[in-house]
Write a protein that holds these residues in place. Structure first.
Motif, PDB file in Angstrom:
ATOM      1  N   ALA A  89       0.838  -1.548  -0.326  1.00 52.67           N
ATOM      2  CA  ALA A  89       0.172   0.313   0.252  1.00 52.67           C
ATOM      3  C   ALA A  89       0.997   0.857   0.447  1.00 52.67           C
ATOM      4  O   ALA A  89       0.958   2.548  -0.369  1.00 52.67           O
ATOM      5  N   PHE A  90       2.258   1.359   0.806  1.00 53.58           N
ATOM      6  CA  PHE A  90       2.831   2.505   0.773  1.00 53.58           C
ATOM      7  C   PHE A  90       3.989   2.240  -1.131  1.00 53.58           C
ATOM      8  O   PHE A  90       3.904   4.360  -1.025  1.00 53.58           O
ATOM      9  N   LEU A  91       3.840   1.375  -1.620  1.00 51.85           N
ATOM     10  CA  LEU A  91       4.696   1.395  -2.564  1.00 51.85           C
ATOM     11  C   LEU A  91       3.935   2.677  -3.929  1.00 51.85           C
ATOM     12  O   LEU A  91       4.788   3.498  -4.486  1.00 51.85           O
ATOM     13  N   TYR A  92       2.348   2.513  -3.743  1.00 48.11           N
ATOM     14  CA  TYR A  92       1.840   3.518  -4.779  1.00 48.11           C
ATOM     15  C   TYR A  92       1.791   4.933  -4.109  1.00 48.11           C
ATOM     16  O   TYR A  92       1.962   5.448  -5.039  1.00 48.11           O
ATOM     17  N   ASP A  93       2.307   5.260  -3.407  1.00 51.03           N
ATOM     18  CA  ASP A  93       2.435   6.637  -2.735  1.00 51.03           C
ATOM     19  C   ASP A  93       4.388   6.853  -3.597  1.00 51.03           C
ATOM     20  O   ASP A  93       4.357   7.658  -3.428  1.00 51.03           O
ATOM     21  N   LEU A  94       4.716   5.821  -2.564  1.00 49.96           N
ATOM     22  CA  LEU A  94       6.217   6.206  -3.294  1.00 49.96           C
ATOM     23  C   LEU A  94       6.533   6.155  -4.997  1.00 49.96           C
ATOM     24  O   LEU A  94       7.035   7.208  -5.478  1.00 49.96           O
ATOM     25  N   LEU A  95       5.481   5.130  -5.696  1.00 43.74           N
ATOM     26  CA  LEU A  95       6.134   5.448  -7.063  1.00 43.74           C
ATOM     27  C   LEU A  95       5.288   6.281  -7.303  1.00 43.74           C
ATOM     28  O   LEU A  95       6.091   7.627  -8.061  1.00 43.74           O
ATOM     29  N   GLY A  96       4.022   7.760  -6.793  1.00 44.27           N
ATOM     30  CA  GLY A  96       3.426   8.331  -7.399  1.00 44.27           C
ATOM     31  C   GLY A  96       4.221  10.141  -7.005  1.00 44.27           C
ATOM     32  O   GLY A  96       4.195  11.072  -7.841  1.00 44.27           O
ATOM     33  N   ALA A  97       5.105   9.165  -5.608  1.00 41.60           N
ATOM     34  CA  ALA A  97       6.026  10.971  -5.290  1.00 41.60           C
ATOM     35  C   ALA A  97       7.242  11.076  -6.150  1.00 41.60           C
ATOM     36  O   ALA A  97       7.782  11.895  -5.991  1.00 41.60           O
ATOM     37  N   SER A  98       7.605   9.428  -6.431  1.00 43.95           N
ATOM     38  CA  SER A  98       9.032   9.778  -7.098  1.00 43.95           C
ATOM     39  C   SER A  98       8.692  10.155  -8.816  1.00 43.95           C
ATOM     40  O   SER A  98       9.081  10.758  -9.543  1.00 43.95           O
ATOM     41  N   GLN A  99       7.599   9.438  -9.345  1.00 46.44           N
ATOM     42  CA  GLN A  99       7.896  10.075 -11.223  1.00 46.44           C
ATOM     43  C   GLN A  99       7.003  10.745 -11.333  1.00 46.44           C
ATOM     44  O   GLN A  99       7.693  11.888 -12.280  1.00 46.44           O
ATOM     45  N   GLU A 100       6.035  10.947 -10.634  1.00 48.43           N
ATOM     46  CA  GLU A 100       4.564  12.653 -10.849  1.00 48.43           C
ATOM     47  C   GLU A 100       5.081  13.645  -9.987  1.00 48.43           C
ATOM     48  O   GLU A 100       4.249  14.313 -10.437  1.00 48.43           O
ATOM     49  N   HIS A 101       5.700  13.194  -8.536  1.00 45.39           N
ATOM     50  CA  HIS A 101       5.977  14.427  -8.015  1.00 45.39           C
ATOM     51  C   HIS A 101       4.563  14.315  -7.310  1.00 45.39           C
ATOM     52  O   HIS A 101       4.042  15.668  -7.384  1.00 45.39           O
ATOM     53  N   LYS A 102       4.056  13.861  -7.306  1.00 49.40           N
ATOM     54  CA  LYS A 102       2.160  13.507  -6.861  1.00 49.40           C
ATOM     55  C   LYS A 102       2.126  13.025  -5.083  1.00 49.40           C
ATOM     56  O   LYS A 102       2.627  11.722  -5.441  1.00 49.40           O
ATOM     57  N   ILE A 103       1.144  13.123  -4.676  1.00 47.76           N
ATOM     58  CA  ILE A 103       0.799  12.343  -3.564  1.00 47.76           C
ATOM     59  C   ILE A 103      -0.991  12.577  -3.258  1.00 47.76           C
ATOM     60  O   ILE A 103      -1.243  13.360  -4.210  1.00 47.76           O
ATOM     61  N   LYS A 104      -1.455  11.432  -3.310  1.00 48.52           N
ATOM     62  CA  LYS A 104      -2.773  11.343  -3.073  1.00 48.52           C
ATOM     63  C   LYS A 104      -3.563  11.531  -1.697  1.00 48.52           C
ATOM     64  O   LYS A 104      -3.642  10.225  -1.222  1.00 48.52           O
ATOM     65  N   PRO A 105      -3.678  12.822  -0.654  1.00 52.45           N
ATOM     66  CA  PRO A 105      -4.304  12.574   0.152  1.00 52.45           C
ATOM     67  C   PRO A 105      -5.505  11.556   0.530  1.00 52.45           C
ATOM     68  O   PRO A 105      -6.387  12.633  -0.454  1.00 52.45           O
ATOM     69  N   LYS A 106      -6.288  11.453   1.453  1.00 61.74           N
ATOM     70  CA  LYS A 106      -7.286  11.077   1.697  1.00 61.74           C
ATOM     71  C   LYS A 106      -8.304  11.840   1.122  1.00 61.74           C
ATOM     72  O   LYS A 106      -8.243  13.195   2.104  1.00 61.74           O
ATOM     73  N   LYS A 107      -9.071  11.606   0.923  1.00 60.98           N
ATOM     74  CA  LYS A 107     -10.782  12.367   0.044  1.00 60.98           C
ATOM     75  C   LYS A 107     -10.446  13.507  -0.470  1.00 60.98           C
ATOM     76  O   LYS A 107     -10.689  14.575  -0.816  1.00 60.98           O
ATOM     77  N   PHE A 108      -8.688  13.690  -1.205  1.00 60.61           N
ATOM     78  CA  PHE A 108      -8.244  14.852  -2.043  1.00 60.61           C
ATOM     79  C   PHE A 108      -7.985  14.327  -3.080  1.00 60.61           C
ATOM     80  O   PHE A 108      -7.050  13.575  -3.397  1.00 60.61           O
ATOM     81  N   ALA A 109      -8.094  15.363  -3.818  1.00 57.86           N
ATOM     82  CA  ALA A 109      -7.106  15.422  -4.959  1.00 57.86           C
ATOM     83  C   ALA A 109      -5.817  14.791  -5.178  1.00 57.86           C
ATOM     84  O   ALA A 109      -4.581  15.714  -4.144  1.00 57.86           O
ATOM     85  N   GLN A 110      -5.026  15.288  -6.609  1.00 59.42           N
ATOM     86  CA  GLN A 110      -3.212  14.315  -5.985  1.00 59.42           C
ATOM     87  C   GLN A 110      -3.726  15.619  -5.541  1.00 59.42           C
ATOM     88  O   GLN A 110      -3.165  16.899  -6.159  1.00 59.42           O
ATOM     89  N   THR A 111      -1.912  15.799  -4.843  1.00 63.25           N
ATOM     90  CA  THR A 111      -1.292  17.060  -4.401  1.00 63.25           C
ATOM     91  C   THR A 111       0.437  17.132  -4.983  1.00 63.25           C
ATOM     92  O   THR A 111       0.797  16.243  -4.695  1.00 63.25           O
ATOM     93  N   ASP A 112       0.786  18.240  -4.789  1.00 61.83           N
ATOM     94  CA  ASP A 112       2.251  18.130  -5.864  1.00 61.83           C
ATOM     95  C   ASP A 112       3.483  18.310  -4.390  1.00 61.83           C
ATOM     96  O   ASP A 112       3.229  19.061  -3.582  1.00 61.83           O
ATOM     97  N   ILE A 113       4.369  17.743  -4.544  1.00 59.94           N
ATOM     98  CA  ILE A 113       5.135  17.656  -3.468  1.00 59.94           C
ATOM     99  C   ILE A 113       6.560  17.459  -4.384  1.00 59.94           C
ATOM    100  O   ILE A 113       6.991  17.763  -5.732  1.00 59.94           O
ATOM    101  N   ASP A 114       7.325  17.962  -3.684  1.00 61.35           N
ATOM    102  CA  ASP A 114       9.588  19.035  -4.069  1.00 61.35           C
ATOM    103  C   ASP A 114      10.108  17.492  -3.531  1.00 61.35           C
ATOM    104  O   ASP A 114      10.352  18.667  -2.151  1.00 61.35           O
ATOM    105  N   THR A 115      10.587  16.855  -3.587  1.00 56.44           N
ATOM    106  CA  THR A 115      10.801  16.344  -2.826  1.00 56.44           C
ATOM    107  C   THR A 115      12.405  15.238  -2.922  1.00 56.44           C
ATOM    108  O   THR A 115      12.116  14.005  -3.871  1.00 56.44           O
ATOM    109  N   VAL A 116      13.134  15.144  -2.310  1.00 55.22           N
ATOM    110  CA  VAL A 116      14.600  14.420  -2.754  1.00 55.22           C
ATOM    111  C   VAL A 116      13.796  12.858  -2.005  1.00 55.22           C
ATOM    112  O   VAL A 116      13.840  12.995  -0.458  1.00 55.22           O
ATOM    113  N   ILE A 117      13.381  11.648  -2.913  1.00 55.85           N
ATOM    114  CA  ILE A 117      13.458  10.627  -1.997  1.00 55.85           C
ATOM    115  C   ILE A 117      14.387   9.060  -1.763  1.00 55.85           C
ATOM    116  O   ILE A 117      14.986   9.217  -2.598  1.00 55.85           O
ATOM    117  N   ILE A 118      15.417   9.305  -0.481  1.00 52.94           N
ATOM    118  CA  ILE A 118      15.772   8.517  -0.277  1.00 52.94           C
ATOM    119  C   ILE A 118      16.126   7.377   0.212  1.00 52.94           C
ATOM    120  O   ILE A 118      15.668   7.351   1.435  1.00 52.94           O
TER     121      ILE A 118
END
Length: 686
Positions: free
Chosen positions: A305-334
């Motif tokens: 379940a966490f991997l889906y968030d990780l994939l979106g955060a890395s490739q699309e630079h977006k996360i999906k908070p509950k009940k909201f549209a995809q949200t932009d983020i800018d972070t280095v994932i290490i």
């Protein structure tokens, strides 16, 4: 005498109020535009900021390694090397190259950086250095960055929960116009000219606030900007600003809201809906790490379940908070992982998407002896270890054993594992060039990804210091016994064959230690400067006559004689100069002396390490019988011998770092070796 108030006043005088005000700057949106125009780097992406932070510490070349550089940042100069990374220059170069590629937006910015290696290979330390470095950098003028908040009717300020970039408030249709204004006079083709780009949208809460205020302003967004307060932010892992850390838990306690935030049920009654962003806590690790860095500890142990968030955060630079549209983020994932988890990733077809979005950086164990020694010297030195003397070579021998466990058996015929280790450590060996050594490394692709962890050795050093409390010293044999004893219970040793191999290597390093201390004692015995100078002069007189086909004048008889071949060979054989190479060696010595003479310099045998060693070994052989070193293993030592032994002991203490107890121990050990040798010779003769 100072009291509490005086020391507080002293500290207060050292504080810089101007620096505090700069770090806590607040202003209007138009003032922020002026800041950006003056210094566009305040709008950098997370990857650009990390790369610039590393480069701000500078670089230096790796000695003896063409094309390799060290990034001073990874030496941890701020903390006096406390978390310094030793060796690993190539992996660190690979890592920084990924940061550079991502900073230039070549594609790496859409990847998860995966530090892969065995346990205890500095993966966590690298991540910790990056997090701490970003915190410090954000407090400097060069690393400044800004976020914003909304003025409330009661005079309070509602700050953006994800510390978003203020320029993201500018509507899409006006962004190019604003960028043209901010970039005026800058050349996009120049690497030194940073060009402002605006991408992404603010978080759902700020988007809600913007639309609400835009409606009140009848669509005039410039009036909305007047209600914006811009502030400087500084990263802090403790305060959860710009730095996030996530560690997997057991499956029952894992919840993806830890990454993307969760509904605040107490506020639902106030705002009336779960989908009202004011009733949501944007405090997941991805939320708080926006514009900075997030570390995933043991990333491949994450639930699917966490991997889906990780994939979106890395490739699309977006996360999906509950009940909201995809949200932009800018972070280095290490993230970092060990070998078993990585093998599972490779074999799991459901992980294919993650593999495709991952840049793997191998972080192996150190395979260079001198660098491994530094790891232990950092923690076990006179400042850290009080009341107990660590005898010379104790840490070196432990490091030698650790490095040997990480090396593959050389395929080259006649090359031993110890010789291979010495080649890696920069020592020369007949028949091996720099290119040959590089080829050895290429052939052994998995070297450093197996073997004994520095952590295990550190644990055993600590244990040996405590267990041997009756002694004021810790010597190599005490530590080797601890290392060997611990192998019985080492949980990471896969099988008995490996355990036996590690035990055999302890025997190997004991032999190496014996050679080291024999040579040291020999040099201490032969440390008579006048005698060495006389022996060197005699040798050189004979070499000069030999190379010039002349005769040598006997200083006692005054007659001219042939060069003393026996003397010359007795010295040259000490450093393994074969008879077939003696002419070359002698000519090299004379050519070197001639070159010094042309520069107006005189020859000193100490400048030639090989010759010095040969002279010392020759002098030792000539003197050892007069010193009667073997009598040390006897209960009775005459006064004359004791006086000579005391002189040798004093040299060991002065020149090699021994104390009284360790010098006595090493002399007795070497004496016992010679005693056994003499006994063997006598029995062979009988």
């Amino acid at each position: 005498m100072e009291n509490g108030r005086s020391i507080l006043n002293q500290i207060s005088g050292q504080l810089n109020s101007d620096s505090f005000l700069q770090e806590h700057w607040q202003g209007t949106f138009d003032e922020y535009l002026d800041l950006v125009r003056a210094d566009p780097k305040v709008t950098r992406t997370a990857f650009q900021r990390v790369y610039d932070m590393i480069m701000s510490y500078g670089t230096y070349p790796v000695e003896g390694k063409k094309g390799l550089i060290r990034y001073r940042f990874f030496d941890d100069p701020v903390n006096d090397g406390r978390d310094g990374i030793f060796g690993l220059s190539k992996p660190l170069m690979d890592l920084v190259n990924v940061f550079k590629s991502a900073a230039l937006k070549y594609g790496s910015e859409r990847r998860v950086l995966l530090l892969h290696g065995p346990v205890g290979s500095s993966k966590s330390t690298i991540a910790r250095l990056l997090k701490q470095g970003l915190e410090r950098y954000s407090r400097t003028e060069e690393g400044a960055l800004y976020s914003f908040g909304w003025k409330e009717e009661d005079g309070s300020i509602l700050w953006d929960p994800m510390n978003s970039e203020p320029l993201q408030l500018i509507p899409l249709k006006h962004r190019q116009e604003i960028c043209d204004y901010l970039n005026e006079g800058r050349d996009p083709n120049k690497e030194t000219d940073y060009i402002v780009e605006i991408s992404g949208e603010v978080c759902p809460l700020s988007r809600f606030m913007f639309n609400e205020k835009l409606e009140k302003a009848n669509g005039d967004w410039t009036k909305v900007m007047d209600q914006i307060v811009v502030k400087r932010i500084t990263f802090s892992e403790q305060d959860r600003i710009g730095i996030g850390t996530f560690q997997p838990k057991d499956e029952k306690n894992q919840d993806s809201t830890e990454l993307t935030g969760d509904i605040n049920y107490r506020k639902i009654a106030e705002f009336g809906s779960e989908s009202d962003p004011r009733a949501f806590n944007f405090d997941g690790e991805f939320n708080v790490s926006n514009r900075g860095l997030i570390e995933f500890i043991e990333v491949l142990k994450l639930d699917v379940a966490f991997l889906y968030d990780l994939l979106g955060a890395s490739q699309e630079h977006k996360i999906k908070p509950k009940k909201f549209a995809q949200t932009d983020i800018d972070t280095v994932i290490i993230g970092h992982t060990n070998e078993p988890e990585y093998r599972r990733l490779q074999s799991n077809e459901f992980m294919e998407a993650l593999r495709d979005r991952t840049v793997k950086i191998d972080v192996p164990y150190v395979t260079k002896l001198s660098e491994e020694i530094k790891i232990y010297e950092k923690d076990y030195n006179t400042k850290r270890v009080r009341g107990k003397h660590i005898a010379p070579h104790t840490l070196e021998i432990a490091a030698m054993w650790a490095v040997l466990t990480r090396l593959e058996t050389p395929k080259h015929h006649g090359l031993t594992l110890v010789q291979k280790m010495n080649l890696y450590n920069g020592k020369s060996l007949s028949g091996f060039t720099t290119e040959n050594v590089e080829q050895l490394r290429k052939e052994a692709k998995s070297e450093g990804l197996f073997g004994i962890s520095p952590r295990y050795v550190q644990d055993k050093i600590s244990n040996a210091l405590v267990v041997n409390s009756q002694s004021s010293n810790l010597n190599p044999f005490m530590l080797l016994n601890e290392l060997e004893e611990g192998l019985k219970h080492h949980s990471l040793i896969a099988n008995e064959d490996m355990r036996d191999h590690y035990r055999q290597l302890i025997t190997v390093v004991k032999e190496e230690y014996t050679d080291i201390v024999k040579n040291e004692v020999q040099r201490a015995i032969a440390a008579d400067e006048e005698a060495l100078t006389r022996l060197c002069g005699n040798y050189l007189d004979n070499v000069k006559a030999y190379t010039q086909k002349e005769r040598v004048k006997n200083k006692f008889t005054g007659e001219y004689e042939e060069p003393d071949e026996r003397l010359m060979r007795s010295i040259e054989e000490r450093i393994d100069i074969p008879d077939t190479r003696k002419d070359d060696f002698r000519r090299e010595i004379m050519n070197y002396i001639g070159a010094l003479s042309m520069d107006g310099k005189s020859f000193d045998y100490k400048t030639n390490e090989r010759l010095q060693k040969a002279l010392e070994m020759k002098l030792f052989e000539d003197q050892k019988d007069t010193i009667k070193l073997t009598s040390l293993v006897s209960n009775v030592v005459d006064a004359e011998t004791q006086e000579k032994i005391d002189i040798v002991k004093a040299r060991l203490i002065r020149n090699y770092g021994y104390d009284e107890e360790s010098a006595t121990d090493v002399l007795q050990y070497v004496a016992s070796i010679f005693a056994r040798g003499d006994t063997k010779k006598n029995s062979d003769a009988a």
